[in-house]
Design an enzyme around this catalytic site. Structure first.
Site, PDB file in Angstrom:
ATOM      1  N   LYS A 196     -13.266   4.944   2.818  1.00  0.00           N
ATOM      2  CA  LYS A 196     -12.823   3.664   2.232  1.00  0.00           C
ATOM      3  C   LYS A 196     -11.706   3.110   3.098  1.00  0.00           C
ATOM      4  O   LYS A 196     -10.565   3.563   3.043  1.00  0.00           O
ATOM      5  CB  LYS A 196     -12.301   3.835   0.797  1.00  0.00           C
ATOM      6  N   GLY A 201      -1.732   6.761   4.135  1.00  0.00           N
ATOM      7  CA  GLY A 201      -1.223   5.521   3.559  1.00  0.00           C
ATOM      8  C   GLY A 201       0.217   5.707   3.109  1.00  0.00           C
ATOM      9  O   GLY A 201       0.958   6.542   3.644  1.00  0.00           O
ATOM     10  N   SER A 202       0.595   4.928   2.108  1.00  0.00           N
ATOM     11  CA  SER A 202       1.994   4.892   1.689  1.00  0.00           C
ATOM     12  C   SER A 202       2.359   6.122   0.854  1.00  0.00           C
ATOM     13  O   SER A 202       1.509   6.747   0.219  1.00  0.00           O
ATOM     14  CB  SER A 202       2.242   3.625   0.877  1.00  0.00           C
ATOM     15  N   GLY A 254       0.234   7.923  -2.084  1.00  0.00           N
ATOM     16  CA  GLY A 254       0.039   9.351  -1.812  1.00  0.00           C
ATOM     17  C   GLY A 254       0.478  10.216  -2.984  1.00  0.00           C
ATOM     18  O   GLY A 254      -0.190  11.191  -3.345  1.00  0.00           O
ATOM     19  N   GLU A 290      -1.268  12.017   4.681  1.00  0.00           N
ATOM     20  CA  GLU A 290      -0.520  11.559   5.867  1.00  0.00           C
ATOM     21  C   GLU A 290       0.211  10.302   5.435  1.00  0.00           C
ATOM     22  O   GLU A 290      -0.410   9.241   5.308  1.00  0.00           O
ATOM     23  CB  GLU A 290      -1.479  11.247   7.018  1.00  0.00           C
ATOM     24  N   CYS A 303       3.481   4.142  11.345  1.00  0.00           N
ATOM     25  CA  CYS A 303       4.145   5.198  10.561  1.00  0.00           C
ATOM     26  C   CYS A 303       5.201   5.933  11.375  1.00  0.00           C
ATOM     27  O   CYS A 303       6.221   6.340  10.857  1.00  0.00           O
ATOM     28  CB  CYS A 303       3.106   6.178  10.020  1.00  0.00           C
ATOM     29  N   GLU A 359      11.080   3.090   4.303  1.00  0.00           N
ATOM     30  CA  GLU A 359      10.184   2.688   5.384  1.00  0.00           C
ATOM     31  C   GLU A 359       9.915   1.193   5.201  1.00  0.00           C
ATOM     32  O   GLU A 359       9.255   0.787   4.248  1.00  0.00           O
ATOM     33  CB  GLU A 359       8.868   3.459   5.297  1.00  0.00           C
TER      34      GLU A 359
HETATM   35  P1  NAD Z   1      -1.460   1.980   1.018  1.00  0.00           P
HETATM   36  O1  NAD Z   1      -0.997   3.279   0.474  1.00  0.00           O
HETATM   37  O2  NAD Z   1      -1.103   0.758   0.283  1.00  0.00           O
HETATM   38  O3  NAD Z   1      -3.052   1.970   1.147  1.00  0.00           O
HETATM   39  C1  NAD Z   1      -3.735   2.963   1.886  1.00  0.00           C
HETATM   40  C2  NAD Z   1      -5.165   3.045   1.407  1.00  0.00           C
HETATM   41  O4  NAD Z   1      -5.162   3.538   0.070  1.00  0.00           O
HETATM   42  C3  NAD Z   1      -5.898   1.699   1.358  1.00  0.00           C
HETATM   43  O5  NAD Z   1      -7.241   1.892   1.743  1.00  0.00           O
HETATM   44  C4  NAD Z   1      -5.800   1.322  -0.113  1.00  0.00           C
HETATM   45  O6  NAD Z   1      -6.823   0.451  -0.544  1.00  0.00           O
HETATM   46  C5  NAD Z   1      -5.939   2.692  -0.749  1.00  0.00           C
HETATM   47  N1  NAD Z   1      -5.426   2.793  -2.127  1.00  0.00           N
HETATM   48  C6  NAD Z   1      -4.399   2.126  -2.681  1.00  0.00           C
HETATM   49  N2  NAD Z   1      -4.254   2.495  -3.973  1.00  0.00           N
HETATM   50  C7  NAD Z   1      -5.214   3.430  -4.225  1.00  0.00           C
HETATM   51  C8  NAD Z   1      -5.576   4.185  -5.366  1.00  0.00           C
HETATM   52  N3  NAD Z   1      -4.931   4.077  -6.522  1.00  0.00           N
HETATM   53  N4  NAD Z   1      -6.616   5.054  -5.278  1.00  0.00           N
HETATM   54  C9  NAD Z   1      -7.282   5.209  -4.110  1.00  0.00           C
HETATM   55  N5  NAD Z   1      -6.994   4.491  -2.994  1.00  0.00           N
HETATM   56  C10 NAD Z   1      -5.962   3.627  -3.047  1.00  0.00           C
HETATM   57  O7  NAD Z   1      -0.965   1.926   2.532  1.00  0.00           O
HETATM   58  P2  NAD Z   1      -1.096   0.726   3.558  1.00  0.00           P
HETATM   59  O8  NAD Z   1      -0.119  -0.309   3.164  1.00  0.00           O
HETATM   60  O9  NAD Z   1      -2.509   0.374   3.747  1.00  0.00           O
HETATM   61  O10 NAD Z   1      -0.636   1.434   4.919  1.00  0.00           O
HETATM   62  C11 NAD Z   1       0.694   1.572   5.304  1.00  0.00           C
HETATM   63  C12 NAD Z   1       1.202   2.967   5.032  1.00  0.00           C
HETATM   64  O11 NAD Z   1       0.390   3.941   5.694  1.00  0.00           O
HETATM   65  C13 NAD Z   1       2.598   3.165   5.564  1.00  0.00           C
HETATM   66  O12 NAD Z   1       3.370   3.836   4.607  1.00  0.00           O
HETATM   67  C14 NAD Z   1       2.380   4.037   6.792  1.00  0.00           C
HETATM   68  O13 NAD Z   1       3.491   4.811   7.157  1.00  0.00           O
HETATM   69  C15 NAD Z   1       1.238   4.881   6.358  1.00  0.00           C
HETATM   70  N6  NAD Z   1       0.558   5.483   7.506  1.00  0.00           N
HETATM   71  C16 NAD Z   1       0.737   6.813   7.749  1.00  0.00           C
HETATM   72  C17 NAD Z   1       0.138   7.398   8.858  1.00  0.00           C
HETATM   73  C18 NAD Z   1       0.310   8.859   9.163  1.00  0.00           C
HETATM   74  O14 NAD Z   1      -0.426   9.372   9.996  1.00  0.00           O
HETATM   75  N7  NAD Z   1       1.258   9.546   8.553  1.00  0.00           N
HETATM   76  C19 NAD Z   1      -0.653   6.625   9.706  1.00  0.00           C
HETATM   77  C20 NAD Z   1      -0.812   5.274   9.422  1.00  0.00           C
HETATM   78  C21 NAD Z   1      -0.202   4.705   8.315  1.00  0.00           C
END
Ligand code: NAD
Length: 496
Positions: free
Chosen positions: A193, A246-247, A251, A268, A302, A399
């Site tokens: 996804k 993601g965030s 997470g 991650e 990130c 962040e």
């Molecule tokens: P986000 O957490 O808002 O979304 C990430 C993904 O999760 C998206 O596909 C979103 O649709 C999905 N999502 C959101 N709510 C959900 C739920 N309740 N159930 C299942 N899926 C859900 O993050 P973002 O704004 O897309 O990305 C930015 C974040 O990602 C930053 O915090 C960044 O640091 C992090 N990031 C980390 C790494 C790493 O390797 N550590 C790499 C890239 C980005």
């Protein structure tokens, strides 16, 4: 800055046609015609709607997971290790052949400068498939020397089943590759996804996976929001493992849900990464890297070195150099080859980043440069530096995920180490010094999953990447990246 992201002139006909079509999920080797709720796919460089992307509901997600489960029990599961290796190598070749087209999708939807996507993201994605393609023939167990006579005990490394891979918007194709390559090499099948902001390259990658000879159902993509599609996917009973990038906020939610359902999970997450410059460092090199990591992809990375800690005697020199680099950036649309810094990913995200700048007022800190929107309809924000905020200020603790570099002076090693570690995050860190002993001692005491010394942001599929503390657990890359998609089975045979 150019005012438009004119798809007619800046995109190839093939990519434009794919990008502007409405999209649904990709299941069992085919695109599913979108039917039902949809999400507007917005170009952040202009604010214009590119197309509509299906907000896939539980029924579509169920079909995708069933398809993946069938491929796991069937054609993908039956493929020999060498056949899997060959298929992953073919996929690497296809991604390489279609690199220019794939880069256009990420540049369009993410607003990332297309020349950088070609130079950075695409080679990293290819590298993931090449590196993990080598593993299927090397997944060995062991023979266990037990104390029970007449026994033959051995272990096998087996896949987990269906992996739900949930990715963010900042490295769309790269993140898809980082999840697919090790999960598939370990023998799993995947439902991916992508972020609702950046779905195109994942959908095209799924097509290429079929062209590479992966059996239908091995790679499926469900488009849609986190609340609808993501929620349905991670809750599906046939999903064995959630691989999330993601965030921190999402997470934490997913970690709780996986715990209740007893699903495997790896997280991650984000970081607020200290980049520490000692006075004895190569200042020109350190400052250039500090600016690059702060403003690369508008700080939406990130591992961005978003907290720059500088030993006081060289503070002004470093700041001047960072400003010089910031002023040289060419702010413009993602698809424009002249651009070296694009917009933020969405209007709402720019509002959030700007909100942090308001919290700086009254703390004694100052915005040294930047801080304003760039005129136009896109979601641009100038490269910005905030100097001197207190360690407890939100600009320092959170962040921000935007082009906002926080710069803080320090005096001694003993002072800066506890300050750099006083963060709930622990993803990456940087250390700049010409003293080898200090470099080793300091980097080993930093609470970060990856510490770069006299360099920043180097990345390779062979080297483990992942955070400590609230930056998550479960590494990407290297053997560790494979480990999280495997389980151990013990076979205990009586020989008597
Ligand atoms: P986000 O957490 O808002 O979304 C990430 C993904 O999760 C998206 O596909 C979103 O649709 C999905 N999502 C959101 N709510 C959900 C739920 N309740 N159930 C299942 N899926 C859900 O993050 P973002 O704004 O897309 O990305 C930015 C974040 O990602 C930053 O915090 C960044 O640091 C992090 N990031 C980390 C790494 C790493 O390797 N550590 C790499 C890239 C980005």
């Amino acid at each position: 800055m150019t005012a438009t992201n004119d798809l007619e002139t800046l995109m190839t006909a093939r990519a434009r046609e794919f990008a502007t079509a409405s999209h649904g999920a990709f299941i069992g080797g085919s695109h599913i015609a979108p039917d039902g709720p949809a999400i507007a796919d917005v170009d952040p460089s202009t604010g214009a709607v590119i197309t509509q992307i299906a907000d896939s509901g539980a029924e579509i997600v169920d079909a995708a997971v069933r398809s993946a489960a069938q491929a796991f029990e069937g054609d993908w599961g039956a493929m020999l290790p060498g056949q899997r290796e060959a298929a992953l190598h073919r996929l690497a070749d296809l991604v390489e052949q279609h690199a220019a087209e794939l880069a256009e999708y990420d540049a369009l939807e993410g607003g990332k400068p297309v020349s950088y996507v070609e130079a950075v993201d695409l080679p990293l994605a290819v590298e993931q498939f090449r590196y993990y393609a080598g593993w299927p023939t090397k997944l060995t167990g062991s023979v266990v020397p037990v104390d029970t006579p007449d026994s033959h005990v051995y272990t096998r490394r087996t896949p987990l089943g269906v992996v739900a891979a949930v990715t963010p918007w900042n490295f769309p194709l790269c993140q898809a590759a980082i999840k697919l390559a090790p999960a598939l090499a370990a023998g799993n099948t995947v439902v991916l996804k992508p972020s609702e902001l950046t779905s195109l390259s994942a959908l095209r990658l799924a097509e290429l996976a079929m062209e590479a000879g992966l059996p239908p159902g091995t790679v499926n993509v469900v488009t849609g929001s986190g609340a609808t599609t993501g929620d349905a996917l991670i809750s599906h009973p046939q999903v064995a493992k959630i691989s999330f990038t993601g965030s921190e906020k999402v997470g934490r939610q997913l970690g709780g849900r996986a715990g209740e359902a007893l699903k495997h999970i790896s997280l991650e997450l984000g970081g607020k990464n200290p980049n520490v410059v000692f006075a004895d460092a190569d200042i020109a090199k350190a400052a250039a890297a500090a600016a690059t990591t702060a403003y690369f992809y508008s700080g939406q990375v990130c591992f961005s070195g978003s907290r720059l800690m500088v030993q006081r005697p060289v503070l002004d020199e470093v700041l001047d150099e960072v400003r010089r680099h910031a002023e040289a950036l060419v702010i413009g649309p993602g698809l424009d080859r002249a651009s070296t810094m694009g917009p933020l990913a969405s209007s709402g995200h720019r509002d959030k980043v700007e909100g942090y700048l308001e919290t700086v007022t009254g703390t004694g800190a100052r915005v040294a440069f930047g801080g304003s929107r760039v005129p136009g309809t896109g979601f641009f924000l100038e490269p910005t530096a905030v100097v001197g905020p207190a360690d407890s200020d939100p600009v320092v603790t959170d962040e921000i995920f935007g082009p906002v570099l926080v710069v803080q002076p320090f005096d001694t090693v003993d002072e800066v180490l506890p300050r750099a570690n006083d963060t709930r995050y622990g993803l990456t860190a940087g250390v700049w010094t010409s003293d080898v002993r200090k470099a080793h001692a300091f980097s080993q005491r930093l609470q970060a999953g990856l510490v770069w010394v006299n360099t920043y942001a180097d990345y390779n599929a062979a080297a483990a990447f992942g955070g400590f503390k609230s930056s998550g657990f479960g590494k990407d890359c290297g053997p560790e990246g494979l480990e999280k998609y495997l389980q151990t089975q013990t076979i205990w045979m009586s020989l008597s």
